[in-house]
Write a protein that holds these residues in place. Structure first.
Motif, mmCIF file in Angstrom:
data_model
loop_
_atom_site.group_PDB
_atom_site.id
_atom_site.type_symbol
_atom_site.label_atom_id
_atom_site.label_comp_id
_atom_site.label_asym_id
_atom_site.label_seq_id
_atom_site.Cartn_x
_atom_site.Cartn_y
_atom_site.Cartn_z
ATOM 1 N N VAL A 15 -5.933 7.435 -13.266
ATOM 2 C CA VAL A 15 -5.926 8.011 -11.914
ATOM 3 C C VAL A 15 -6.445 6.962 -10.938
ATOM 4 O O VAL A 15 -7.629 6.604 -10.972
ATOM 5 C CB VAL A 15 -6.819 9.272 -11.872
ATOM 6 C CG1 VAL A 15 -6.844 9.854 -10.452
ATOM 7 C CG2 VAL A 15 -6.327 10.307 -12.869
ATOM 8 N N THR A 45 4.858 5.821 -13.673
ATOM 9 C CA THR A 45 4.002 6.142 -12.525
ATOM 10 C C THR A 45 4.317 7.552 -12.032
ATOM 11 O O THR A 45 5.398 8.083 -12.295
ATOM 12 C CB THR A 45 4.251 5.144 -11.364
ATOM 13 O OG1 THR A 45 5.629 5.215 -10.994
ATOM 14 C CG2 THR A 45 3.876 3.739 -11.734
ATOM 15 N N THR A 46 3.361 8.133 -11.338
ATOM 16 C CA THR A 46 3.574 9.461 -10.766
ATOM 17 C C THR A 46 2.744 9.641 -9.496
ATOM 18 O O THR A 46 1.679 9.026 -9.360
ATOM 19 C CB THR A 46 3.222 10.569 -11.793
ATOM 20 O OG1 THR A 46 3.516 11.829 -11.214
ATOM 21 C CG2 THR A 46 1.749 10.560 -12.174
ATOM 22 N N LEU A 47 3.270 10.491 -8.615
ATOM 23 C CA LEU A 47 2.512 10.897 -7.429
ATOM 24 C C LEU A 47 1.966 12.307 -7.624
ATOM 25 O O LEU A 47 1.429 12.890 -6.688
ATOM 26 C CB LEU A 47 3.428 10.864 -6.192
ATOM 27 C CG LEU A 47 3.910 9.468 -5.771
ATOM 28 C CD1 LEU A 47 5.066 9.572 -4.776
ATOM 29 C CD2 LEU A 47 2.764 8.674 -5.145
ATOM 30 N N ASP A 48 2.145 12.843 -8.839
ATOM 31 C CA ASP A 48 1.756 14.233 -9.115
ATOM 32 C C ASP A 48 0.606 14.246 -10.131
ATOM 33 O O ASP A 48 0.814 14.027 -11.328
ATOM 34 C CB ASP A 48 2.994 14.977 -9.650
ATOM 35 C CG ASP A 48 2.698 16.441 -9.929
ATOM 36 O OD1 ASP A 48 1.505 16.822 -10.004
ATOM 37 O OD2 ASP A 48 3.662 17.202 -10.086
ATOM 38 N N LEU A 49 -0.595 14.457 -9.628
ATOM 39 C CA LEU A 49 -1.788 14.392 -10.485
ATOM 40 C C LEU A 49 -1.712 15.419 -11.614
ATOM 41 O O LEU A 49 -2.019 15.114 -12.774
ATOM 42 C CB LEU A 49 -3.039 14.645 -9.636
ATOM 43 C CG LEU A 49 -4.366 14.517 -10.372
ATOM 44 C CD1 LEU A 49 -4.811 13.064 -10.454
ATOM 45 C CD2 LEU A 49 -5.477 15.316 -9.722
ATOM 46 N N THR A 88 0.452 6.557 -18.057
ATOM 47 C CA THR A 88 0.965 7.025 -16.758
ATOM 48 C C THR A 88 -0.080 6.678 -15.709
ATOM 49 O O THR A 88 -1.277 6.921 -15.911
ATOM 50 C CB THR A 88 1.199 8.553 -16.773
ATOM 51 O OG1 THR A 88 2.072 8.850 -17.860
ATOM 52 C CG2 THR A 88 1.843 9.020 -15.466
ATOM 53 N N TYR A 113 -1.290 7.030 -11.758
ATOM 54 C CA TYR A 113 -1.155 7.928 -10.595
ATOM 55 C C TYR A 113 -1.800 7.301 -9.359
ATOM 56 O O TYR A 113 -2.859 6.660 -9.452
ATOM 57 C CB TYR A 113 -1.860 9.264 -10.906
ATOM 58 C CG TYR A 113 -2.193 10.072 -9.671
ATOM 59 C CD1 TYR A 113 -1.252 10.928 -9.093
ATOM 60 C CD2 TYR A 113 -3.447 9.962 -9.059
ATOM 61 C CE1 TYR A 113 -1.555 11.645 -7.944
ATOM 62 C CE2 TYR A 113 -3.757 10.676 -7.904
ATOM 63 C CZ TYR A 113 -2.799 11.517 -7.350
ATOM 64 O OH TYR A 113 -3.100 12.213 -6.219
ATOM 65 N N ASP A 114 -1.179 7.510 -8.209
ATOM 66 C CA ASP A 114 -1.876 7.270 -6.939
ATOM 67 C C ASP A 114 -1.253 8.167 -5.881
ATOM 68 O O ASP A 114 -0.274 8.870 -6.151
ATOM 69 C CB ASP A 114 -1.871 5.782 -6.536
ATOM 70 C CG ASP A 114 -3.178 5.420 -5.796
ATOM 71 O OD1 ASP A 114 -3.587 6.188 -4.901
ATOM 72 O OD2 ASP A 114 -3.801 4.389 -6.120
ATOM 73 N N GLY A 150 0.813 14.539 -14.413
ATOM 74 C CA GLY A 150 0.331 13.379 -15.177
ATOM 75 C C GLY A 150 -0.783 13.786 -16.125
ATOM 76 O O GLY A 150 -0.829 13.369 -17.289
ATOM 77 N N LEU A 175 1.499 2.450 -5.877
ATOM 78 C CA LEU A 175 2.016 2.336 -7.248
ATOM 79 C C LEU A 175 2.892 1.088 -7.379
ATOM 80 O O LEU A 175 2.785 0.350 -8.364
ATOM 81 C CB LEU A 175 2.812 3.594 -7.613
ATOM 82 C CG LEU A 175 1.963 4.874 -7.704
ATOM 83 C CD1 LEU A 175 2.857 6.106 -7.848
ATOM 84 C CD2 LEU A 175 0.994 4.798 -8.887
ATOM 85 N N PHE A 194 -3.744 8.617 -19.191
ATOM 86 C CA PHE A 194 -3.425 8.852 -17.776
ATOM 87 C C PHE A 194 -4.479 8.141 -16.944
ATOM 88 O O PHE A 194 -5.677 8.420 -17.094
ATOM 89 C CB PHE A 194 -3.448 10.360 -17.524
ATOM 90 C CG PHE A 194 -3.086 10.753 -16.111
ATOM 91 C CD1 PHE A 194 -2.018 10.168 -15.439
ATOM 92 C CD2 PHE A 194 -3.807 11.746 -15.459
ATOM 93 C CE1 PHE A 194 -1.674 10.547 -14.147
ATOM 94 C CE2 PHE A 194 -3.474 12.140 -14.169
ATOM 95 C CZ PHE A 194 -2.402 11.536 -13.502
#
Ligand code: CAA
Length: 392
Positions: free
Chosen positions: A10, A72-76, A31, A33-34, A79, A40, A8
């Motif tokens: 970050v 990708t994810t916007l959810d820390l 994955t 994240y931002d 992820g 992203l 992951f």
């Protein structure tokens, strides 16, 4: 490598996107994240650009196959919960890092390694934002820009870091095809950024004082010292915001330096370097454009004045036992792509000439940051060398 398959990352900026790319290239599932979708999307397009360069050269097969391993994810929290190994590459501000690590503490699975790609903030301070039982899992894992090309990773032990976390970061760096160096003391800026900051600050200060021109010092770095980039060119590449944050963080923690004003001025004017299309040089379309530097410009500059502050810092690191002579030289060769180690440069010009150059800089620039390290004076005083039996 054993037990680690999901990474992951970050932060999808300059370093985060490159680290994600390297991990996907080596077969890991990644994955990224931002905090905003546009960051992203930007990261994915930079990764694709880079993979296409590698595919054109035949270094890799299909970019699509590598891209398929990156999500990708916007959810820390979500992820982090699925990862075996987390690498944080967020902006170089302690409050940002502490917030991220305290959230990782609540969401990462027990036993996951929490690495930070910080280049200037203490690992110990970052680790103190997680619960006591997890502090051993926090370790420094400092990559260099661009991560896909640069071979070095500094693996940094904080005061709470366990041997297991150092070992896991070291093994992961190897699995990513990198050459790790262990930094055994959590000094601000570790090895490479301390040495690099000395070089950049001296070059910049000489220009700020009107002693040389910008293109002259950059030409001398490239053509007299054989470095891949001059100081202003490299500052554009790193980004003035990142560089300014790094220097401020180091100075706030006791790194003796009077920062050259030209970096802060460029940042304040929004001339951030490649990322904003303009820094000290122009970079149309926010893509790095190598400045043309006529070799004849180099003749005006004494190259020893440029390299001596970097040697001085390396001597301090060696004398303080932060790393060995050979690891310091390996670090600058692989982290800055210098054609030779910093102690090899010192021997090339001679420790006595390095000490004299530092004295001249003290006079020209009026800062005690150039005071020669006792180790240089001792070696120069007995007519010795850093490599007594010849070049390393
Ligand atoms: N992905 C894929 N390929 C890339 C790439 C990327 N991100 N970046 C560069 N390349 C490729 C180019 O396509 C080019 O390929 P060809 O030779 O086949 O054409 C090759 O790498 C060389 O690139 P360029 O011709 O554009 O330029 P160059 O010869 O100057 O090399 C460089 C680029 C490797 C970046 C070199 O200039 C260099 O080593 N510079 C020093 C970089 C450095 O010091 N980095 C550390 C910064 S400090 C840091 O990162 C730590 C911190 O905390 C701030």
């Amino acid at each position: 490598m054993s037990g680690i398959s999901r990474i992951f990352v970050v932060g999808a900026g300059t370093m985060g996107h490159g680290i994600a790319e390297v991990a996907a290239l080596r077969g890991f599932s990644v994955t990224l994240y931002d905090i905003k979708q546009e960051f992203l999307d930007g990261a994915l397009s930079r990764i694709r650009w880079s993979l296409e360069r590698l595919a054109e050269k035949g270094t890799i097969g299909s970019p699509d196959e590598v891209m398929s391993r990156i999500s990708t994810t916007l959810d820390l929290e979500s992820g982090a919960s699925g990862a075996d190994f987390v690498i944080e590459a967020a902006p170089e501000r302690m409050e940002v890092k502490r917030d991220i690590f305290s959230r990782l503490d609540r969401s990462a699975r027990p036993g996951a390694v929490l690495a930070t790609n910080t280049s200037s903030l203490p690992i110990t301070e970052i680790s103190e934002s997680v619960s006591e039982g997890r502090r051993g899992s926090v370790v420094g894992m400092h990559f260099f820009n661009p991560p896909v090309i640069m071979q070095l990773v500094e693996v940094v032990r904080g005061s709470h870091t366990s041997d297991a976390a150092v070992g896991a970061a070291y093994d992961l760096a190897r699995a990513l095809g990198k050459q790790p160096v262990i930094v055994s003391r959590d000094v601000p800026g570790f090895i490479v950024n301390r040495i690099m900051a000395r070089f950049l600050n001296a070059a910049c200060s000489l220009v700020e004082r009107g002693i040389y021109g910008m293109e002259q010092v950059d030409a001398a770095a490239r053509h007299s010292l054989g470095m891949p980039m001059g100081a202003f060119e490299l500052s554009d590449y790193i980004g003035m915001d990142v560089l300014d944050d790094i220097i401020r963080a180091m100075v706030a923690r006791g790194f003796r330096m009077r920062p050259c004003g030209l970096f802060g001025e460029a940042r304040a004017a929004g001339r951030l370097g490649v990322k904003s299309g303009r820094g000290f040089y122009e970079h149309p379309g926010a893509k790095f454009r190598k400045p043309e530097l006529d070799p004849s410009l180099a003749g005006a500059v004494d190259p020893v004045l440029l390299i001596a502050p970097a040697v001085n810092e390396a001597a301090y690191l060696l004398r303080e036992g932060v790393a060995s002579r050979d690891d310091i030289d390996k670090a600058v060769r692989l982290g800055l792509n210098y054609p030779r180690g910093i102690f090899e440069y010192a021997d090339q010009y001679g420790p006595g000439a390095i000490a004299s150059a530092l004295r001249r800089l003290e006079g020209l620039l009026g800062s005690d940051e150039y005071e020669p390290d006792p180790l240089i004076l001792e070696i120069a005083g007995r007519g010795g060398r850093f490599y007594p039996r010849g070049p390393g």
